[in-house]
Design a protein around this motif. Structure first.
Motif, mmCIF file in Angstrom:
data_model
loop_
_atom_site.group_PDB
_atom_site.id
_atom_site.type_symbol
_atom_site.label_atom_id
_atom_site.label_comp_id
_atom_site.label_asym_id
_atom_site.label_seq_id
_atom_site.Cartn_x
_atom_site.Cartn_y
_atom_site.Cartn_z
ATOM 1 N N ASP A 45 15.653 68.965 49.768
ATOM 2 C CA ASP A 45 14.395 69.482 49.222
ATOM 3 C C ASP A 45 13.293 68.439 49.420
ATOM 4 N N PHE A 47 10.841 67.587 46.999
ATOM 5 C CA PHE A 47 10.398 66.873 45.804
ATOM 6 C C PHE A 47 11.226 65.620 45.502
ATOM 7 N N THR A 48 12.546 65.698 45.674
ATOM 8 C CA THR A 48 13.400 64.580 45.256
ATOM 9 C C THR A 48 13.096 63.290 46.020
ATOM 10 N N ALA A 51 9.969 61.746 44.611
ATOM 11 C CA ALA A 51 10.179 61.075 43.327
ATOM 12 C C ALA A 51 10.783 59.690 43.544
ATOM 13 N N THR A 64 3.933 67.009 49.719
ATOM 14 C CA THR A 64 5.012 67.883 50.184
ATOM 15 C C THR A 64 4.505 68.666 51.384
ATOM 16 N N ARG A 72 11.459 78.818 44.971
ATOM 17 C CA ARG A 72 11.239 78.622 43.546
ATOM 18 C C ARG A 72 10.203 79.633 43.055
ATOM 19 N N ALA A 76 8.394 77.523 38.327
ATOM 20 C CA ALA A 76 9.275 76.384 38.615
ATOM 21 C C ALA A 76 8.551 75.344 39.466
ATOM 22 N N THR A 77 7.816 75.794 40.474
ATOM 23 C CA THR A 77 7.069 74.847 41.308
ATOM 24 C C THR A 77 5.973 74.170 40.503
ATOM 25 N N THR A 80 7.613 71.490 38.283
ATOM 26 C CA THR A 80 8.049 70.326 39.061
ATOM 27 C C THR A 80 6.855 69.501 39.505
ATOM 28 N N ALA A 81 5.823 70.176 39.993
ATOM 29 C CA ALA A 81 4.622 69.475 40.447
ATOM 30 C C ALA A 81 3.962 68.724 39.299
ATOM 31 N N THR A 83 5.347 67.616 36.552
ATOM 32 C CA THR A 83 6.195 66.501 36.128
ATOM 33 C C THR A 83 6.063 65.317 37.081
ATOM 34 N N LEU A 84 6.162 65.586 38.381
ATOM 35 C CA LEU A 84 6.072 64.514 39.370
ATOM 36 C C LEU A 84 4.679 63.886 39.369
#
Length: 339
Positions: A45, A47-48, A51, A64, A72, A76-77, A80-81, A83-84
């Motif tokens: 993926d 995102f990982t 991070a 990205t 997603r 969900a996206t 994640t966005a 949070t990152l």
């Protein structure tokens, strides 16, 4: 036309057997690269790895290029966005894309039709989530919120965590003229995969009409400093062989389509036919050197400096270089692009 180009590093997909690129990313940050980007298809993926690199850097922006919307839900996206972006101090650049029917329907098990409408709806929901103005609802065809049916207990909700930024910069990965026009309308930037700088205005001028001076056209470009131009062009041709020949169905391959719009429609058709017939060496040999050279920056320093002028005269505002794997190459490219 943009004489002042921004500069980023595109790492592509993370691969299990590849080296950790932390040192390369840290070098890019020290050298003044504005951004680093990671990708996803149907392996790692996007995102990982960001991070991972974000935890080991402090200033470089994290992009990205791209996350696939069918992988997603919009919520969900957006989560994640958010949070990152929080964890990295507001450094995220969120690039999203519709991908293609083979991946969307074959890998994610989702319907592909109406990708532009799905993208528009997806973006609208994410922005509602980040703004936290009210519980999120959507009456759209593709991502209705709350979900109609099911247990009939769906409730409009508001993001629990307040985002660091209510407006996370958003880019669209797009190849078709209508999708590029959508990027110009609803996004902060466009992530083109293949750019022939002398032809981009002819191909996409109407699609980009009305974009403001802050709209970022961040082009991915294979870049390799070497005295062996032949070998470097062959590396570009290997990449093109896969994308034109195998990254899409015979009846619907967006990568082949863009090569056709560049003026190589007959070559694209031949390359795809040879590749799908298992004649991959012949497909490789069918790619014109002019095409491979046109979309890349390869060769000795003087040759790259000369070819960079074509990019400076184009609408491209940001070069995301793919290929350099050491600090010396990053430094030379920095000096060439940023002066």
């Amino acid at each position: 036309m943009s004489s002042d180009l921004k500069l980023g590093l595109n790492l592509g997909y993370w691969q299990r057997n590849s080296d950790d690129s932390t040192e390369l990313v840290q070098a890019a940050e020290r050298l003044g690269y504005e951004s680093v980007w990671t990708a996803e298809a149907y392996g790692s993926d996007a995102f990982t790895p960001l991070a991972w690199y974000g935890a080991r850097t402090s200033r470089i922006k994290l992009g990205t290029s791209v996350v696939q919307i069918s992988a997603r839900t919009p919520a969900a996206t957006a989560m994640t966005a958010m949070t990152l972006d929080h964890l990295t101090g507001g450094r995220l650049l969120l690039g999203i894309g519709a991908s293609g029917p083979q991946v969307v329907e074959g890998w994610y098990g989702r319907p592909f039709p109406k990708p532009l409408a799905r993208t528009r709806e997806y973006v609208e929901i994410m922005r509602k989530i980040w703004r936290r103005e009210e519980p999120v609802t959507s009456d759209g065809e593709h991502y209705p919120l709350p979900y109609p049916g099911g247990a009939n207990l769906g409730k409009p909700l508001k993001l629990i965590t307040r985002p660091l930024r209510a407006e996370i910069p958003l880019y669209l990965g797009a190849e078709g003229p209508k999708n590029v026009a959508l990027a110009g309308e609803i996004a902060d930037g466009w992530l083109p995969l293949f750019v022939f700088p002398e032809k981009i205005e002819r191909m996409y001028g109407p699609s980009l009409a009305g974009t403001g001076p802050d709209f970022d056209i961040a082009a991915m470009v294979m870049t390799l400093i070497t005295d062996d131009v032949r070998s470097a062009l062959d590396g570009v041709k290997m990449m093109l062989t896969l994308y034109i020949g195998g990254m899409g169905a015979k009846s619907r391959n967006f990568h082949a389509d863009i090569i056709g719009r560049m003026g190589y429609a007959e070559a694209a058709e031949e390359i795809q036919a040879l590749y799908l017939a298992g004649r991959r060496d012949e497909a490789f040999n069918a790619i014109p050197d002019e095409l491979a050279d046109g979309i890349s920056l390869v060769g000795p320093v003087g040759r790259i400096r000369e070819r960079l002028e074509l990019w400076r005269k184009s609408p491209v505002t940001n070069l995301l270089v793919m290929g350099p794997r050491d600090e010396a190459s990053l430094r030379t490219i920095r000096d060439l692009v940023l002066g």
